[in-house]
Design a protein around this motif. Structure first.
Motif, PDB file in Angstrom:
ATOM      1  N   GLU A 150       0.834  -1.218   0.000  1.00  0.00           N
ATOM      2  CA  GLU A 150       0.000   0.000   0.000  1.00  0.00           C
ATOM      3  C   GLU A 150       0.854   1.247   0.000  1.00  0.00           C
ATOM      4  O   GLU A 150       0.458   2.273  -0.555  1.00  0.00           O
ATOM      5  N   GLU A 151       2.026   1.190   0.642  1.00  0.00           N
ATOM      6  CA  GLU A 151       2.852   2.386   0.785  1.00  0.00           C
ATOM      7  C   GLU A 151       3.634   2.730  -0.482  1.00  0.00           C
ATOM      8  O   GLU A 151       4.395   3.693  -0.493  1.00  0.00           O
ATOM      9  N   ALA A 152       3.456   1.956  -1.544  1.00  0.00           N
ATOM     10  CA  ALA A 152       4.007   2.330  -2.849  1.00  0.00           C
ATOM     11  C   ALA A 152       2.831   2.532  -3.800  1.00  0.00           C
ATOM     12  O   ALA A 152       1.963   3.347  -3.530  1.00  0.00           O
ATOM     13  N   GLU A 153       2.761   1.746  -4.861  1.00  0.00           N
ATOM     14  CA  GLU A 153       1.697   1.938  -5.845  1.00  0.00           C
ATOM     15  C   GLU A 153       0.684   0.790  -5.839  1.00  0.00           C
ATOM     16  O   GLU A 153      -0.163   0.698  -6.731  1.00  0.00           O
ATOM     17  N   ALA A 154       0.772  -0.091  -4.837  1.00  0.00           N
ATOM     18  CA  ALA A 154      -0.191  -1.191  -4.629  1.00  0.00           C
ATOM     19  C   ALA A 154      -0.143  -2.240  -5.731  1.00  0.00           C
ATOM     20  O   ALA A 154      -1.053  -3.071  -5.832  1.00  0.00           O
ATOM     21  N   ASP A 155       0.905  -2.239  -6.566  1.00  0.00           N
ATOM     22  CA  ASP A 155       0.972  -3.196  -7.671  1.00  0.00           C
ATOM     23  C   ASP A 155       1.081  -4.635  -7.178  1.00  0.00           C
ATOM     24  O   ASP A 155       0.624  -5.567  -7.863  1.00  0.00           O
ATOM     25  N   TYR A 156       1.704  -4.830  -6.004  1.00  0.00           N
ATOM     26  CA  TYR A 156       1.852  -6.175  -5.452  1.00  0.00           C
ATOM     27  C   TYR A 156       0.763  -6.490  -4.425  1.00  0.00           C
ATOM     28  O   TYR A 156       0.756  -7.584  -3.860  1.00  0.00           O
ATOM     29  N   GLY A 157      -0.123  -5.524  -4.197  1.00  0.00           N
ATOM     30  CA  GLY A 157      -1.138  -5.687  -3.168  1.00  0.00           C
ATOM     31  C   GLY A 157      -2.540  -5.596  -3.715  1.00  0.00           C
ATOM     32  O   GLY A 157      -3.009  -6.468  -4.443  1.00  0.00           O
ATOM     33  N   SER A 158      -3.221  -4.506  -3.384  1.00  0.00           N
ATOM     34  CA  SER A 158      -4.646  -4.398  -3.721  1.00  0.00           C
ATOM     35  C   SER A 158      -4.896  -4.394  -5.229  1.00  0.00           C
ATOM     36  O   SER A 158      -5.903  -4.939  -5.689  1.00  0.00           O
ATOM     37  N   ARG A 159      -4.008  -3.799  -6.025  1.00  0.00           N
ATOM     38  CA  ARG A 159      -4.207  -3.825  -7.483  1.00  0.00           C
ATOM     39  C   ARG A 159      -4.102  -5.255  -8.007  1.00  0.00           C
ATOM     40  O   ARG A 159      -4.898  -5.685  -8.853  1.00  0.00           O
ATOM     41  N   PHE A 160      -3.125  -5.971  -7.515  1.00  0.00           N
ATOM     42  CA  PHE A 160      -2.951  -7.376  -7.891  1.00  0.00           C
ATOM     43  C   PHE A 160      -4.161  -8.207  -7.475  1.00  0.00           C
ATOM     44  O   PHE A 160      -4.692  -8.993  -8.266  1.00  0.00           O
TER      45      PHE A 160
END
Length: 440
Positions: A153-163
């Motif tokens: 979440e503390e970056a661009e969420a590419d490995y988290g919520s977006r994924f």
């Protein structure tokens, strides 16, 4: 403060224990894919499994770990609720801190210290403590709940919520609403009579993220020669115009509701052009009344006597709901013909209803445990993991309750030095969150 909780005694011990344990996992997110949430995710999965849930760990890349688990509710006709918290934290320079930022230390004043104490390992701990208490007490919420512990979440969420939203939407199929960070904490303001007033802002909106890259081209050459086609000069002029621009007032329904409720609490008429009558509470709305664009990075050149051909800058833009067209047109004007701009990263604004049953349940949970408190809606100036879930039809709210004393400085400590949370404030938050989740 307020009523008795239905939680068992062990839950109030576990919420402190789990917050400390989660802080001790160094889940620093440095951006650009540099992060590791695996150990914290495995910890959360074990605690969920012990409560009878069946968690799964999902990764886009090794060690960028997300945990998702579902608890069935008592009402099969009710839509599911997503409750999510991020496992990663921003960096902490140990030399700047009074204690080790990953120690989870509790001091003599009952403060629990460490990176993530506010943002947002305390919320993750509350989620775990609540569901485990329900298992021991054999109670279930009305709505089915999907719990998600999320990376990046503390970056661009590419490995988290977006994924998760893009690659695993099936876990959220029947979720219609979600709750996460940045709402439900105590904000202290001074009443018209001079008394301390406890306000609890509940987030029902977020400005959109509009991170920009600006580029200017010119003619390279010797810096001792006249050169009217200087890329650095062009870029500097555009950056100065952007930094000095006064964006017009754009009052959204959520911010209007916030200002009107805060004005009533302070005994003044609502005035969207002058927030001084709101006292300290003006901080809750002042950054969300308009778009913004703040220059943050400039890069150009490689030697003092060489005029470079290229110059670039980065600008942190934020956009109120409905303000996208104005934002883009204004950037075109401020940059002018000599400077190009593009989105380096973009998220749409978010706005949720403040008259929904879910919002009302959040208000009621706060009032149950602090009858003299004042829950109010507000819009976050930044953004959260709620945005990537919006395309799935999930309406997002910010509600990670904490009881905080006067002068605590929630906004200063989140991402700041010496981040910490009162142990008793953490337990208050658990009571409120538990009550809301069981009844939402």
């Amino acid at each position: 403060m307020g009523a008795v909780s239905a939680l068992d005694t062990k839950a109030f011990e576990e919420v402190v224990e789990f917050t400390r344990d989660l802080i001790r996992f160094d889940t620093t997110n440095r951006g650009g894919g540099d992060g590791d949430e695996r150990a914290a995710a495995e910890y959360a999965a074990v605690k969920l499994s012990e409560a009878g849930l069946d968690p799964v760990i999902l990764e886009k890349a090794p060690n960028r770990s997300n945990v998702v688990a579902r608890l069935e509710g008592t009402d099969p006709d009710a839509p599911a609720l997503l409750v999510h918290g991020h496992l990663d934290v921003v960096p902490a320079e140990a030399a700047d801190w009074s204690v080790d930022p990953f120690s989870g230390e509790i001091d003599a004043d009952g403060m629990l210290w460490g990176r993530g104490a506010i943002d947002m390992k305390s919320m993750n701990a509350m989620m775990l403590a609540a569901v485990r208490s329900w298992a021991r007490e054999e109670v279930r919420p009305r709505r089915s709940i999907v719990f998600a512990f999320i990376a990046d979440e503390e970056a661009e969420a590419d490995y988290g919520s977006r994924f998760l939203a893009a690659e695993h939407p099936e876990y959220f199929d029947d979720c219609t609403e979600g709750v996460s960070e940045s709402g439900g904490f105590t904000f202290h303001s001074t009443s018209a009579s001079g008394d301390d007033m406890r306000i609890y802002p509940i987030a029902a909106g977020e400005r959109g993220t509009a991170w920009l890259e600006l580029t200017a081209r010119g003619r390279a050459g010797h810096a001792s020669k006249a050169n009217p086609d200087n890329a650095v000069s062009k870029l500097a002029a555009a950056v100065a115009r952007i930094g000095a621009h006064r964006w017009p007032l754009r009052v959204t329904p959520v911010v209007e509701a916030a200002v009107r409720e805060l004005a009533a609490l302070h005994g003044v008429e609502p005035d969207f052009t002058d927030l001084s009558g709101l006292g300290e509470a003006a901080q809750l709305v002042e950054s969300t009344l308009r778009n913004s664009a703040n220059p943050t990075i400039m890069q150009a050149g490689y030697k003092i006597n060489v005029i470079p051909e290229h110059a670039r800058a980065e600008v942190d833009g934020r956009v109120v709901p409905g303000g996208e067209a104005e934002f883009e047109a204004t950037l075109d004007e401020l940059c002018g013909p000599d400077v190009a701009w593009r989105y380096a990263h973009r998220d749409e604004p978010l706005m949720s209803p403040v008259d929904s049953p879910t919002f009302r349940a959040m208000r009621e949970a706060i009032k149950k445990f602090d009858p003299e408190g004042h829950p109010v809606p507000f819009c976050m100036s930044g953004g959260t993991d709620a945005k990537p879930f919006t395309p799935l039809g999930i309406t997002g709210y910010g509600f990670s309750p904490l009881g905080l004393p006067p002068g605590f400085g929630y906004g200063r400590l989140a991402h700041g030095v010496d981040e910490r949370v009162p142990v008793e404030g953490l337990r208050f938050g658990l009571r409120v969150l538990d009550d809301f989740l069981l009844k939402a």
